[in-house]
Design a protein around this motif. Structure first.
Motif, PDB file in Angstrom:
ATOM      1  N   GLY A 111       0.799  -1.216   0.000  1.00 22.33           N
ATOM      2  CA  GLY A 111       0.000   0.000   0.000  1.00 22.33           C
ATOM      3  C   GLY A 111       0.831   1.265   0.000  1.00 22.33           C
ATOM      4  O   GLY A 111       0.325   2.344  -0.310  1.00 22.33           O
ATOM      5  N   ALA A 112       2.120   1.159   0.367  1.00 23.36           N
ATOM      6  CA  ALA A 112       2.989   2.338   0.422  1.00 23.36           C
ATOM      7  C   ALA A 112       3.756   2.571  -0.868  1.00 23.36           C
ATOM      8  O   ALA A 112       4.471   3.564  -0.999  1.00 23.36           O
ATOM      9  CB  ALA A 112       3.980   2.196   1.586  1.00 23.36           C
ATOM     10  N   ALA A 113       3.628   1.673  -1.846  1.00 25.87           N
ATOM     11  CA  ALA A 113       4.358   1.823  -3.106  1.00 25.87           C
ATOM     12  C   ALA A 113       3.763   2.958  -3.930  1.00 25.87           C
ATOM     13  O   ALA A 113       2.545   3.019  -4.120  1.00 25.87           O
ATOM     14  CB  ALA A 113       4.299   0.520  -3.897  1.00 25.87           C
ATOM     15  N   PRO A 114       4.584   3.871  -4.448  1.00 28.12           N
ATOM     16  CA  PRO A 114       4.074   4.975  -5.271  1.00 28.12           C
ATOM     17  C   PRO A 114       3.284   4.453  -6.473  1.00 28.12           C
ATOM     18  O   PRO A 114       3.771   3.607  -7.224  1.00 28.12           O
ATOM     19  CB  PRO A 114       5.346   5.703  -5.713  1.00 28.12           C
ATOM     20  CG  PRO A 114       6.355   5.370  -4.669  1.00 28.12           C
ATOM     21  CD  PRO A 114       6.044   3.965  -4.254  1.00 28.12           C
ATOM     22  N   GLY A 115       2.060   4.965  -6.620  1.00 26.40           N
ATOM     23  CA  GLY A 115       1.223   4.561  -7.741  1.00 26.40           C
ATOM     24  C   GLY A 115       0.795   3.113  -7.689  1.00 26.40           C
ATOM     25  O   GLY A 115       0.301   2.584  -8.691  1.00 26.40           O
ATOM     26  N   GLY A 116       0.997   2.455  -6.556  1.00 29.79           N
ATOM     27  CA  GLY A 116       0.632   1.049  -6.446  1.00 29.79           C
ATOM     28  C   GLY A 116       1.498   0.128  -7.285  1.00 29.79           C
ATOM     29  O   GLY A 116       1.085  -0.993  -7.624  1.00 29.79           O
ATOM     30  N   ASP A 117       2.703   0.578  -7.657  1.00 25.42           N
ATOM     31  CA  ASP A 117       3.597  -0.189  -8.528  1.00 25.42           C
ATOM     32  C   ASP A 117       4.313  -1.276  -7.725  1.00 25.42           C
ATOM     33  O   ASP A 117       5.381  -1.061  -7.149  1.00 25.42           O
ATOM     34  CB  ASP A 117       4.613   0.759  -9.174  1.00 25.42           C
ATOM     35  CG  ASP A 117       5.505   0.056 -10.193  1.00 25.42           C
ATOM     36  OD1 ASP A 117       5.303  -1.155 -10.413  1.00 25.42           O
ATOM     37  OD2 ASP A 117       6.396   0.729 -10.753  1.00 25.42           O
ATOM     38  N   LEU A 118       3.761  -2.488  -7.734  1.00 26.99           N
ATOM     39  CA  LEU A 118       4.329  -3.585  -6.950  1.00 26.99           C
ATOM     40  C   LEU A 118       5.614  -4.125  -7.552  1.00 26.99           C
ATOM     41  O   LEU A 118       6.368  -4.832  -6.874  1.00 26.99           O
ATOM     42  CB  LEU A 118       3.294  -4.711  -6.821  1.00 26.99           C
ATOM     43  CG  LEU A 118       1.977  -4.340  -6.137  1.00 26.99           C
ATOM     44  CD1 LEU A 118       1.085  -5.575  -5.976  1.00 26.99           C
ATOM     45  CD2 LEU A 118       2.226  -3.703  -4.781  1.00 26.99           C
ATOM     46  N   SER A 119       5.889  -3.792  -8.827  1.00 28.84           N
ATOM     47  CA  SER A 119       7.132  -4.264  -9.451  1.00 28.84           C
ATOM     48  C   SER A 119       8.357  -3.662  -8.774  1.00 28.84           C
ATOM     49  O   SER A 119       9.468  -4.198  -8.900  1.00 28.84           O
ATOM     50  CB  SER A 119       7.141  -3.923 -10.943  1.00 28.84           C
ATOM     51  OG  SER A 119       7.234  -2.514 -11.142  1.00 28.84           O
ATOM     52  N   LEU A 120       8.179  -2.558  -8.052  1.00 27.98           N
ATOM     53  CA  LEU A 120       9.295  -1.935  -7.354  1.00 27.98           C
ATOM     54  C   LEU A 120       9.918  -2.866  -6.319  1.00 27.98           C
ATOM     55  O   LEU A 120      11.105  -2.774  -6.011  1.00 27.98           O
ATOM     56  CB  LEU A 120       8.835  -0.642  -6.665  1.00 27.98           C
ATOM     57  CG  LEU A 120       8.460   0.534  -7.577  1.00 27.98           C
ATOM     58  CD1 LEU A 120       7.832   1.655  -6.751  1.00 27.98           C
ATOM     59  CD2 LEU A 120       9.682   1.041  -8.330  1.00 27.98           C
ATOM     60  N   PHE A 121       9.109  -3.790  -5.806  1.00 28.02           N
ATOM     61  CA  PHE A 121       9.612  -4.680  -4.763  1.00 28.02           C
ATOM     62  C   PHE A 121      10.520  -5.775  -5.328  1.00 28.02           C
ATOM     63  O   PHE A 121      11.124  -6.537  -4.571  1.00 28.02           O
ATOM     64  CB  PHE A 121       8.446  -5.287  -3.978  1.00 28.02           C
ATOM     65  CG  PHE A 121       7.674  -4.271  -3.193  1.00 28.02           C
ATOM     66  CD1 PHE A 121       8.122  -3.841  -1.956  1.00 28.02           C
ATOM     67  CD2 PHE A 121       6.511  -3.711  -3.697  1.00 28.02           C
ATOM     68  CE1 PHE A 121       7.427  -2.883  -1.229  1.00 28.02           C
ATOM     69  CE2 PHE A 121       5.799  -2.755  -2.986  1.00 28.02           C
ATOM     70  CZ  PHE A 121       6.266  -2.338  -1.745  1.00 28.02           C
ATOM     71  N   ASP A 122      10.636  -5.845  -6.662  1.00 26.65           N
ATOM     72  CA  ASP A 122      11.555  -6.791  -7.290  1.00 26.65           C
ATOM     73  C   ASP A 122      12.957  -6.211  -7.441  1.00 26.65           C
ATOM     74  O   ASP A 122      13.893  -6.930  -7.791  1.00 26.65           O
ATOM     75  CB  ASP A 122      11.036  -7.193  -8.682  1.00 26.65           C
ATOM     76  CG  ASP A 122       9.718  -7.946  -8.610  1.00 26.65           C
ATOM     77  OD1 ASP A 122       9.511  -8.649  -7.604  1.00 26.65           O
ATOM     78  OD2 ASP A 122       8.904  -7.814  -9.542  1.00 26.65           O
ATOM     79  N   ASP A 123      13.088  -4.900  -7.219  1.00 30.97           N
ATOM     80  CA  ASP A 123      14.371  -4.223  -7.400  1.00 30.97           C
ATOM     81  C   ASP A 123      14.556  -3.237  -6.245  1.00 30.97           C
ATOM     82  O   ASP A 123      14.022  -2.134  -6.259  1.00 30.97           O
ATOM     83  CB  ASP A 123      14.378  -3.493  -8.743  1.00 30.97           C
ATOM     84  CG  ASP A 123      15.729  -2.878  -9.079  1.00 30.97           C
ATOM     85  OD1 ASP A 123      16.515  -2.616  -8.143  1.00 30.97           O
ATOM     86  OD2 ASP A 123      15.981  -2.641 -10.272  1.00 30.97           O
ATOM     87  N   GLU A 124      15.331  -3.648  -5.250  1.00 30.05           N
ATOM     88  CA  GLU A 124      15.474  -2.839  -4.042  1.00 30.05           C
ATOM     89  C   GLU A 124      16.095  -1.483  -4.318  1.00 30.05           C
ATOM     90  O   GLU A 124      15.690  -0.467  -3.744  1.00 30.05           O
ATOM     91  CB  GLU A 124      16.305  -3.595  -3.006  1.00 30.05           C
ATOM     92  CG  GLU A 124      16.385  -2.897  -1.663  1.00 30.05           C
ATOM     93  CD  GLU A 124      17.106  -3.731  -0.631  1.00 30.05           C
ATOM     94  OE1 GLU A 124      18.078  -3.212  -0.045  1.00 30.05           O
ATOM     95  OE2 GLU A 124      16.702  -4.896  -0.420  1.00 30.05           O
TER      96      GLU A 124
END
Length: 281
Positions: A180-193
């Motif tokens: 829920g804290a990812a900008p724009g709901g972009d869950l792909s960010l969690f694949d690249d720290e």
């Protein structure tokens, strides 16, 4: 004219809140309203009119004691009083419609009962609510939760104002390790720290930048944490005098309550907590 409201019931928790509220009113050059709510403790179908009158007079006496204490703490402060009957939460929310700030006392961390006034008022108030849990040291630190939402921007506005008024430091904290804290709901960010750090770090700096310009004399730092917002803020609150959060952040869905992070702060933070509605930003 706006004013600062404090709930007072004669307990040590409410006396601590009263002392904080006097300080707020003096710093903001506003009058203080001391509010006490008395309650008939028996079923509504059993009314002893003489008993009701006695309980009301007890409430009036207790309220007068709070007003006297407020005037002793702030000799030049304009102090009003309000006596209500019924439930404290709705009464304080009602009084807060034209207020700058509501201040209430609190139980210790982990001891907040279900239905507590300190949980109900922040969920429904139109203005910021300060839930006082500790006395303020001279060298204070304001911690503010940031997630790029409108609620977080309102929290930053209040946090910087408090830091400026009191001469305290400020730390803006973004706990981004939660969907829920990812900008724009972009869950792909969690694949690249590394990308997550860059993107969320930019969100954090953009959020804080205008307030640094408005309050250049506030010593402000930022902290990006790969933790959940709740974990990041509760950890930061260990060093804080005041922790500030929006009533509802980026991941909140229930508009009738505060968000999960704000709820956790109210229940478990060791320091005083301010919950700020989006409308206050």
């Amino acid at each position: 004219m706006s004013h600062v409201i404090v709930g007072y019931d004669g307990t040590s928790n409410s006396e601590r809140a009263l002392r904080w509220a006097v300080g707020e009113a003096r710093l903001r050059h506003l009058p203080l309203t001391v509010c006490h709510v008395w309650r008939w403790p028996y079923p509504i179908d059993y009314i002893d009119y003489e008993g009701v009158a006695i309980i009301r007079r007890m409430g009036e006496h207790l309220l007068d004691g709070g007003v006297t204490l407020a005037r002793d703490l702030g000799p030049n402060l304009k102090v009003h009083k309000r006596l209500h009957d019924g439930s404290a939460g709705p009464a304080l929310v009602h009084e807060g419609h034209d207020a700058e700030l509501i201040v209430i006392g609190s139980h210790e961390p982990g001891e907040m009962p279900v239905g507590s006034t300190a949980l109900r008022v922040p969920a429904h108030a139109d203005c910021p609510v300060v839930v006082v849990r500790s006395a303020a040291p001279r060298d204070g630190l304001v911690v503010v939760g940031v997630d790029g939402s409108a609620g977080a921007d309102a929290a930053l506005a209040f946090g910087f104002e408090e830091a400026a008024l009191r001469g305290w430091r400020l730390r803006a904290v973004y706990g981004c390790w939660e969907p829920g804290a990812a900008p724009g709901g972009d869950l792909s960010l969690f694949d690249d720290e590394d990308k997550l750090r860059r993107v969320c770090g930019a969100v954090l700096e953009r959020a804080v930048a205008p307030w640094r310009v408005k309050y250049p004399y506030v010593q402000a730092t930022t902290s990006l944490e790969l933790k959940s917002p709740r974990e990041a803020l509760l950890e930061a609150a260990e060093d804080a005098t005041l922790t500030v959060a929006g009533a509802r952040g980026a991941g909140a869905v229930d508009m009738l309550t505060v968000g999960a992070t704000s709820d956790a702060l109210l229940k478990h933070a060791p320091c005083t907590v301010a919950i700020v509605p989006t409308s206050a930003g």
